[in-house]
Design a protein around this motif. Structure first.
Motif, short mmCIF file in Angstrom:
data_model
loop_
_atom_site.label_atom_id
_atom_site.label_comp_id
_atom_site.label_asym_id
_atom_site.label_seq_id
_atom_site.Cartn_x
_atom_site.Cartn_y
_atom_site.Cartn_z
N GLN A 97 25.76 -55.73 7.42
CA GLN A 97 24.74 -56.66 7.86
C GLN A 97 23.35 -56.05 7.72
OE1 GLN A 97 23.61 -57.50 11.76
NE2 GLN A 97 23.54 -59.71 11.51
N ARG A 98 23.24 -54.78 8.03
CA ARG A 98 21.95 -54.10 7.90
C ARG A 98 21.51 -54.07 6.44
NH1 ARG A 98 19.45 -51.42 11.82
NH2 ARG A 98 17.84 -49.89 11.30
N ASN A 123 27.11 -63.43 3.15
CA ASN A 123 26.14 -64.49 3.44
C ASN A 123 25.96 -64.68 4.94
OD1 ASN A 123 27.35 -66.25 0.60
ND2 ASN A 123 25.25 -65.54 0.82
N ALA A 124 27.08 -64.66 5.67
CA ALA A 124 27.01 -64.83 7.12
C ALA A 124 26.25 -63.68 7.76
CB ALA A 124 28.42 -64.92 7.70
N ILE A 160 24.04 -71.81 14.14
CA ILE A 160 25.00 -72.81 13.68
C ILE A 160 25.38 -72.53 12.23
CG2 ILE A 160 25.42 -75.25 13.25
CD1 ILE A 160 25.30 -74.49 16.19
N ARG A 161 24.38 -72.19 11.42
CA ARG A 161 24.66 -71.85 10.02
C ARG A 161 25.54 -70.61 9.93
NH1 ARG A 161 19.49 -71.19 6.45
NH2 ARG A 161 19.68 -73.46 6.51
N VAL A 162 25.25 -69.62 10.74
CA VAL A 162 26.02 -68.37 10.72
C VAL A 162 27.47 -68.63 11.11
CG1 VAL A 162 26.25 -66.08 11.74
CG2 VAL A 162 23.98 -66.97 11.20
N ILE A 163 27.67 -69.41 12.18
CA ILE A 163 29.03 -69.70 12.65
C ILE A 163 29.79 -70.50 11.60
CG2 ILE A 163 30.38 -70.92 14.38
CD1 ILE A 163 29.14 -68.26 15.30
#
Length: 306
Positions: free
Chosen positions: A30-31, A222-223, A165-168
């Protein structure tokens, strides 16, 4: 040594170290995704950008280690023991991300992660999937279509809604693809055992794995890139993956689960606990996202709790 003794000597340590590997790799990934341009969902350019980062390549090697340990854990311990332990990768990821960013953990995030792990543990303990084989049954098509539609709906939602919401939505699609990939890999492994190394190449399943697996991994990146926070996405992925696996085991492979009224009621409660944990992580994640952006609108680094 008894089966129970083997579980605690081999399966539990392997699952926990594997979870730690997944968690550390996810935090690093993620970093790394914050250090490359924002790229639209499922575009392979994201991987081309990330592969230039040595730390990201090291995280991929860590994922491979984690997968190897997961295989060891599943070889010596039951699914209902190993899978909940692997969900602890959410906590390992949060701790590692906070350490990398020199920031503190958030208690509500830890509570949400524990709810996901506890709910999944209870669900698998009650369901006790067993039996079945590695042959995909004809009735697999409806569930396959349903999972495909769910994935498409998640991708559409990710394209329309911002924030957590997009991430989930991206994480949910990732978990579905990971669960399907794991099930198909089980079939490939059985083909290899039955006919040798050339046997899997004669069936469509191996080629489906080669397509679906990378798509799932790309979606996970992407998430991670879209989220300020890592725990909501990782909690959804690591929870949905085994639940999809259970559904596929029952529908595709003819596995059996305990289905008394009491057990079904308990499974419903466990599902509510899982959903509650994800909702808590999502809500808390959105609150922390706004706090971060209010303090520093240009900050793309790890948040206070990882």
């Amino acid at each position: 040594m008894s089966d129970t003794g083997t579980w605690f000597v081999v399966a539990v340590p392997a699952a926990l170290v594997g979870a730690a590997s997944f968690g550390m790799a996810s935090a690093v990934q993620q970093r790394a995704t914050k250090q490359v341009p924002n790229i639209r969902t499922l575009h392979p350019r994201l991987l081309f950008e990330l592969v230039r980062k040595p730390i990201w390549l090291a995280s991929v090697a860590t994922v491979i280690i984690g997968l190897s340990l997961q295989v060891v854990a599943l070889a010596y311990g039951p699914l209902m023991l190993v899978q909940p332990l692997l969900v602890t990768s959410v906590l390992f990821a949060a701790v590692h991300a906070a350490w990398l960013a020199h920031r503190r953990l958030d208690r509500l995030v830890v509570l949400g992660a524990l709810a996901c792990m506890g709910g999944l543990s209870a669900f698998l303990l009650l369901a006790r999937p067993r039996g079945g084989d590695e042959t995909i049954e004809p009735q697999a098509i409806p569930l396959g279509v349903l999972l495909g539609v769910l994935t498409v709906v998640c991708l559409v939602a990710a394209s329309r809604f911002p924030g957590e919401i997009r991430v989930i939505a991206l994480a949910l699609a990732t978990g579905v693809l990971y669960g399907v990939t794991a099930a198909l890999m089980k079939v490939v492994a059985s083909q290899f055992r039955a006919g040798g190394i050339t046997e899997p190449f004669q069936h469509w399943v191996l080629y489906a794995v080669c397509l679906i697996g990378p798509c799932g991994f790309l979606l996970s990146q992407n998430a991670f890139q879209q989220g300020k926070l890592i725990s909501p996405a990782l909690a959804v992925i690591t929870t949905v993956d085994p639940l999809v696996g259970v559904a596929i085991g029952i529908n595709w492979f003819g596995e059996r689960v305990t289905a008394t009224p009491a057990v079904l009621g308990g499974e419903a409660l466990a599902s509510l606990v899982i959903v509650g944990g994800i909702v808590l992580l999502t809500h808390r994640g959105e609150v922390l996202r706004r706090e971060i952006e209010r303090v520093d609108p240009g900050d793309r680094s790890e948040p206070t709790w990882g």
